[in-house]
Design a protein around this motif. Structure first.
Motif, short mmCIF file in Angstrom:
data_model
loop_
_atom_site.label_atom_id
_atom_site.label_comp_id
_atom_site.label_asym_id
_atom_site.label_seq_id
_atom_site.Cartn_x
_atom_site.Cartn_y
_atom_site.Cartn_z
N LYS A 18 0.84 -1.19 0.00
CA LYS A 18 0.00 0.00 0.00
C LYS A 18 0.88 1.24 0.00
CE LYS A 18 -3.74 -2.41 0.32
NZ LYS A 18 -3.97 -3.02 -0.96
N GLY A 170 -3.47 3.76 -5.16
CA GLY A 170 -3.20 4.61 -4.00
C GLY A 170 -1.92 5.39 -4.25
N ASN A 171 -1.96 6.70 -4.02
CA ASN A 171 -0.88 7.58 -4.45
C ASN A 171 -0.52 8.58 -3.36
OD1 ASN A 171 0.65 9.63 -5.72
ND2 ASN A 171 -0.40 9.34 -7.67
N LEU A 172 0.67 8.45 -2.80
CA LEU A 172 1.10 9.38 -1.75
C LEU A 172 1.13 10.83 -2.22
CD1 LEU A 172 4.06 7.67 0.17
CD2 LEU A 172 1.71 7.98 0.90
N GLU A 174 -0.97 12.29 -4.03
CA GLU A 174 -2.33 12.82 -3.90
C GLU A 174 -2.78 12.88 -2.44
OE1 GLU A 174 -4.71 10.34 -6.43
OE2 GLU A 174 -3.76 11.13 -8.25
N THR A 175 -2.60 11.79 -1.69
CA THR A 175 -3.11 11.75 -0.32
C THR A 175 -2.38 12.73 0.59
OG1 THR A 175 -1.66 9.88 0.25
CG2 THR A 175 -3.91 9.36 -0.49
N GLU A 176 -1.08 12.85 0.41
CA GLU A 176 -0.33 13.75 1.30
C GLU A 176 -0.59 15.21 0.97
OE1 GLU A 176 1.13 12.37 4.11
OE2 GLU A 176 0.03 10.72 3.16
N ALA A 178 -3.45 16.32 -0.12
CA ALA A 178 -4.78 16.55 0.43
C ALA A 178 -4.70 16.78 1.94
CB ALA A 178 -5.69 15.37 0.12
N LYS A 179 -3.87 16.01 2.64
CA LYS A 179 -3.70 16.20 4.08
C LYS A 179 -3.13 17.59 4.36
CE LYS A 179 -2.74 11.40 5.29
NZ LYS A 179 -1.66 10.49 5.73
#
Length: 184
Positions: A18, A170-172, A174-176, A178-179
Motif C-alpha cells: 500500500k 493509492g498515491n502518496l 495525492e493523499t499527502e 490533500a492532508k
C-alpha cells in the motif's frame, strides 16, 4: 508497514503493498533511464528480445556515477520518473512489476499500473551514496554506448524504498497533498 521483499516480485507481494509502506528490496534490480527505455521499446516494436526478462522485475531509474576504487558503484540516486512515462506502459504490458524513481507519474502510467498490477517505489533523492551502499554488485548488460544510462543488473540487499503508488492506484502524492491542504 515495513516489508522485506525479494525479487523478482510476485503478484501476491505487489498486491499486498500500500502507498506509504516501507520496503527493503533484496535480489536483482535493473537500471534504465529514458535513452535505455527508448531503445527497449524500439526493440520490442521490432519483435526483438530485451536484454533481460521483464516478468516480475523492477527497473530503477538511475544513471550512477562511476565507481571509485574499491567500490561496486558510484552514487546511485533516483532520476525523475516522468521522463520514462511515455515508455513505462509498454514495459508493464510485457511483465514489468516495479519501478523505482522520484516524482509523480502521469495518469496513463497509473492506469497501466492498476491494469498490470505494478508498484512504483520512491527512492530518496539526495541520499545517493547511502543508496549505493545497498548495492552489492553492478554489471552493464546492455547499451554500453549510453555510458551512465546503460542498462545495469544490480544485486541489492536491503535496498530502501517507499511505496509511492500502489497497484490499486493509492498515491502518496495525492493523499499527502490533500492532508496538507486540510491543515489549518
Amino acid at each position: 508497514m515495513v516489508y522485506n521483499l525479494e525479487t523478482p516480485l510476485t503478484e501476491e507481494a505487489v498486491g499486498m503493498l500500500k502507498a506509504g509502506d516501507k520496503v527493503l528490496l533484496t535480489g536483482v534490480v535493473y537500471t534504465g533511464r529514458d535513452a535505455a527505455h527508448k531503445k527497449m521499446v524500439e526493440q520490442l516494436e521490432r519483435g526483438e528480445s530485451l536484454p533481460f526478462d521483464l516478468h516480475g522485475n523492477i527497473l530503477y531509474y538511475v544513471g550512477p556515477t562511476p565507481a571509485k576504487p574499491g567500490q561496486v558503484i558510484g552514487s546511485a540516486g533516483p532520476t525523475t520518473s516522468y521522463r520514462m512515462d511515455a515508455y513505462a506502459p509498454v514495459l508493464m504490458d510485457r511483465g514489468l512489476k516495479g519501478m523505482i524513481g522520484k516524482g509523480d507519474r502521469n495518469r496513463a502510467v497509473v492506469e497501466s499500473m492498476i491494469k498490470n498490477q505494478v508498484v512504483y517505489f520512491g527512492a530518496v533523492g539526495g541520499a545517493a551514496a547511502l543508496i549505493a551502499s545497498a548495492i552489492e554488485e553492478a554489471e552493464v548488460i546492455a547499451y554500453e554506448e549510453l555510458g551512465t544510462e546503460a542498462v545495469r543488473k544490480l544485486k541489492v540487499r536491503n535496498f530502501p524504498v517507499t511505496v509511492v503508488i500502489d497497484a490499486q492506484g493509492g498515491n502518496l502524492y495525492e493523499t499527502e497533498k490533500a492532508k496538507y491542504r486540510n491543515v489549518e
